[in-house]
Write a protein that holds these residues in place. Structure first.
Motif, PDB file in Angstrom:
ATOM      1  N   HIS A 149       0.829  -1.204   0.000  1.00  0.00           N
ATOM      2  CA  HIS A 149       0.000   0.000   0.000  1.00  0.00           C
ATOM      3  C   HIS A 149       0.862   1.253   0.000  1.00  0.00           C
ATOM      4  O   HIS A 149       0.610   2.203  -0.743  1.00  0.00           O
ATOM      5  CB  HIS A 149      -0.932  -0.012   1.222  1.00  0.00           C
ATOM      6  N   GLY A 175      -7.221   1.967  -0.204  1.00  0.00           N
ATOM      7  CA  GLY A 175      -6.514   1.092  -1.131  1.00  0.00           C
ATOM      8  C   GLY A 175      -7.253   0.825  -2.419  1.00  0.00           C
ATOM      9  O   GLY A 175      -6.890  -0.077  -3.181  1.00  0.00           O
ATOM     10  N   ASN A 176      -8.294   1.623  -2.689  1.00  0.00           N
ATOM     11  CA  ASN A 176      -9.124   1.413  -3.873  1.00  0.00           C
ATOM     12  C   ASN A 176      -8.641   2.305  -5.024  1.00  0.00           C
ATOM     13  O   ASN A 176      -9.313   3.249  -5.422  1.00  0.00           O
ATOM     14  CB  ASN A 176     -10.584   1.716  -3.521  1.00  0.00           C
TER      15      ASN A 176
END
Length: 215
Positions: free
Chosen positions: A16, A184-185
């Motif tokens: 991430h 995290g999209n």
């Protein structure tokens, strides 16, 4: 807690973090492409500005509504950043002359500060802003068509309303996109381009509003 679970959590966090770092590299990259376009914009004849504007409008519509265009997303974003830079040269020169150097750069600093503040709001203070997406998209489409119409309308009130809506819309898009990064999209290239577009539009709408107010 097992070693495997700890390692998996660390790996996910590292992935991430890596994606966020790549996002900011893409963000800077698109500003470089924009800067090249802006520099070259001084050599573009005024007669070509309207055709380029119409071409950009067509490009935006294709990218928004034609699903198959997503496979060319990298190319489209590069062309868009370059062409919007070409068109922005004239706008920047106008605002610099109309506002003066101090006010011109002061408003750009204000725009960057607002972008950062709303980004912090979206990343650290809002749990999930995904519900904003559909409303922002509808407003964006309306603003695009209204801005195209504004090329042929010389009405200060109309352009003031457009600028205020534009500032609000792209500040909310900044909240939305930073929140997507938190969750995290996102993909780094797409998010880097989105953040570039958000900041650029906030800058341009603030400069336009400041110019209208001064007049």
């Amino acid at each position: 807690m097992s070693y495997e679970h700890n390692y998996g959590s660390y790996e996910a966090a590292d992935t991430h973090g890596s994606a966020i770092r790549k996002t900011w590299l893409y963000f800077l990259y698109y500003w470089v492409i924009f800067g090249i376009g802006t520099y070259l914009g001084q050599f573009v004849p005024p007669a070509l500005q309207l055709p380029i504007t119409i071409g950009l409008f067509v490009l935006i519509m294709i990218s928004l509504f034609v699903k198959s265009s997503r496979k060319f997303g990298g190319l489209i974003s590069n062309v868009f950043a370059f062409l919007i830079g070409v068109l922005s040269y004239t706008s920047f020169m106008y605002y610099l002359g109309a506002l003066g150097t101090q006010a011109f750069y002061g408003n750009i600093a204000l725009a960057i500060g607002a972008f950062a503040a709303f980004g912090i709001l979206g990343y650290f203070m809002i749990d999930d802003a995904s519900g904003l997406g559909k409303y922002l998209f509808v407003t964006l489409i309306a603003l695009i068509f209204a801005s195209l119409l504004g090329l042929f309308i010389n009405n200060p009130i109309f352009h003031t309303v457009l600028s205020v809506i534009g500032i609000g819309l792209f500040l909310l898009y900044t909240v939305y996109d930073f929140n997507r990064m938190k969750l995290g999209n996102f993909s780094p290239r797409e998010m880097g381009f989105n953040l570039f577009i958000n900041l650029l539009n906030i800058i341009m709408h603030i400069l336009r509003l400041a110019s209208i107010i001064k007049d």
